[in-house]
Design a protein around this motif. Structure first.
Motif, mmCIF file in Angstrom:
data_model
loop_
_atom_site.group_PDB
_atom_site.id
_atom_site.type_symbol
_atom_site.label_atom_id
_atom_site.label_comp_id
_atom_site.label_asym_id
_atom_site.label_seq_id
_atom_site.Cartn_x
_atom_site.Cartn_y
_atom_site.Cartn_z
ATOM 1 N N ASP A 26 0.811 -1.275 -0.083
ATOM 2 C CA ASP A 26 0.050 -0.070 -0.062
ATOM 3 C C ASP A 26 0.710 1.201 -0.008
ATOM 4 O O ASP A 26 2.071 1.201 0.266
ATOM 5 N N ASP A 27 0.098 2.320 -0.330
ATOM 6 C CA ASP A 27 0.940 3.797 -0.547
ATOM 7 C C ASP A 27 1.237 4.034 0.799
ATOM 8 O O ASP A 27 2.268 5.045 0.897
ATOM 9 N N ALA A 70 -4.055 8.827 -1.457
ATOM 10 C CA ALA A 70 -4.232 7.421 -2.370
ATOM 11 C C ALA A 70 -4.800 6.373 -1.230
ATOM 12 O O ALA A 70 -5.392 5.394 -1.460
ATOM 13 N N MET A 71 -4.770 6.935 0.033
ATOM 14 C CA MET A 71 -5.490 6.025 1.059
ATOM 15 C C MET A 71 -6.775 6.434 1.357
ATOM 16 O O MET A 71 -7.345 5.850 2.355
ATOM 17 N N TRP A 139 -8.857 3.298 1.660
ATOM 18 C CA TRP A 139 -8.510 2.838 0.324
ATOM 19 C C TRP A 139 -7.333 2.025 0.281
ATOM 20 O O TRP A 139 -6.189 2.422 -0.152
ATOM 21 N N THR A 140 -7.663 0.709 0.451
ATOM 22 C CA THR A 140 -6.256 0.067 0.512
ATOM 23 C C THR A 140 -6.273 -0.564 -1.008
ATOM 24 O O THR A 140 -7.129 -0.205 -1.767
ATOM 25 N N ASN A 141 -5.222 -1.408 -1.096
ATOM 26 C CA ASN A 141 -4.891 -2.011 -2.228
ATOM 27 C C ASN A 141 -5.731 -3.363 -2.489
ATOM 28 O O ASN A 141 -5.674 -3.994 -3.431
ATOM 29 N N CYS A 201 -7.596 1.965 -4.139
ATOM 30 C CA CYS A 201 -6.850 3.122 -4.853
ATOM 31 C C CYS A 201 -5.317 3.049 -4.283
ATOM 32 O O CYS A 201 -4.877 2.636 -3.518
ATOM 33 N N THR A 202 -4.649 3.613 -5.579
ATOM 34 C CA THR A 202 -3.180 3.664 -5.121
ATOM 35 C C THR A 202 -2.847 4.821 -6.196
ATOM 36 O O THR A 202 -3.690 5.089 -6.873
HETATM 37 CO CO CO Z 1 -4.542 3.116 -1.311
#
Ligand code: CO
Ligand code: CO
Ligand code: CO
Length: 326
Positions: A26-27, A70-71, A139-141, A201-202
């Motif tokens: 993850d970011d 992005a998270m 928002w994880t991967n 999201c990333t």
């Molecule tokens: Co993310």
């Protein structure tokens, strides 16, 4: 850099408040403080990719802040990280870098708490960013589901174009466009997602679109299907590919070896651009299909005119995590 080998077998402490750790690529890491609040923490710094010190400061900070957006988080404070050859570059250049970075923090509403600097032969700059997020809205991967739609919010091609810039071969108007894009915060793009069902999201950075999509597919246990012909590209990006392809392009491709299927019907240059390492790239959003059109038009008519629907999520087929299709 891929660090798997070096990270294996380290003593680790487990803590139930770690909501996102390092296993999902993850970011940023996420650490729960209470039932309705978690910290988002990330650090990012790199060597200059443009000559203008102010622009480098803006890009480095926009890039560092991006991992919090992005998270699904809201950045609140920053710590600068600086390695600097003071004898060689002097105070004025340093001032310009820090000024550019401070402009971006101000725009983001993020306060600078301090930082750390060391003398070094090679300039490197970036920041550690702390943000906040609700534990239920991270928002994880790992949340992408078959049927979801992929939306990318910025153009692709910063790696190859910055390489051309370094060689003195990039057209002036294109240079401005690339620097503008890399300096643009992903804040407004993230904000446009409010109310939408974002499953994952990333942000697209060093591993390139393919690498980051592959990590997301890996973490989610799905396969991601991207149509390179649908990518929003910087004008001329394809043309620069023959002479100014980066070294990262090759390593990014090697990173996905055996896990990425490239359809021969797609032009080779378009395949290659999927592996182009990005700096301060856009958000790669994985959204519920029924909401994709509405989100895309909100992004395009608002903060992200280049935003595009670039593919979808399908059930995992064997070892292949990424398919590049016509
Ligand atoms: Co993310
Ligand atoms: Co990131
Ligand atoms: Co990062």
């Amino acid at each position: 850099m891929e660090l798997h080998g070096a990270l294996a077998g380290l003593p680790v402490l487990s803590d139930s408040n770690v909501l996102v750790g390092s296993s999902t690529y993850d970011d940023a890491g996420v650490y729960r403080l209470s039932a309705d609040m978690a910290l988002v923490q990330t650090v990012d710094f790199f060597t200059p990719i443009v000559d203008d010190p102010g622009a480098f400061g803006r890009i480095a900070m926009a890039n560092a802040l991006s991992d919090v957006y992005a998270m699904g988080g809201r950045p609140i404070n920053a710590l600068n990280i600086l390695c600097y050859p003071i004898g060689e570059l002097g105070m004025e250049t340093l001032h310009d870098i820090l000024h550019g970075a401070a402009e971006k923090l101000k725009e983001a509403g993020v306060v600078l708490l301090g930082g750390h600097s060391v003398q070094d032969k090679e300039l490197k700059f970036g920041a550690a960013i702390t943000g906040l997020v609700h534990p239920d809205r991270i928002w994880t991967n790992a949340g992408a589901k078959p049927g979801d739609v992929l939306i990318l919010t910025k153009r692709i091609g910063t790696g190859v174009l910055c390489n051309a810039l370094k060689a003195g071969k990039l057209a002036k108007d294109l240079e401005r466009e690339v620097i503008d894009s890399m300096s643009t915060l992903n804040a407004a793009a993230a904000k446009a997602c409010e109310g939408a069902t974002i499953h994952a999201c990333t942000d697209v950075t060093g591993f390139g679109l393919a690498g980051h999509a592959g990590q997301m597919a890996e973490a989610s246990g799905v396969t991601i299907r991207i149509r390179p012909s649908a990518l929003p590209l910087f004008p001329g990006a394809e043309g620069y590919m023959a002479e100014h392809r980066t070294r990262g392009n090759r390593t990014n491709r090697a990173y996905l070896a055996g896990r990425c299927q490239e359809d021969p019907a797609v032009p080779q240059t378009l395949h290659d651009l999927c592996f182009d390492p990005q700096t301060s790239g856009g958000l790669l959003l994985v959204v519920l299909a029924a909401e994709a059109d509405a989100l895309l038009s909100r992004l395009r008519s608002g903060p992200c005119p280049a935003a595009a629907r670039i593919g979808e999520v399908v059930a995992r087929a064997g070892a292949i995590v990424l398919e590049l299709v016509p």
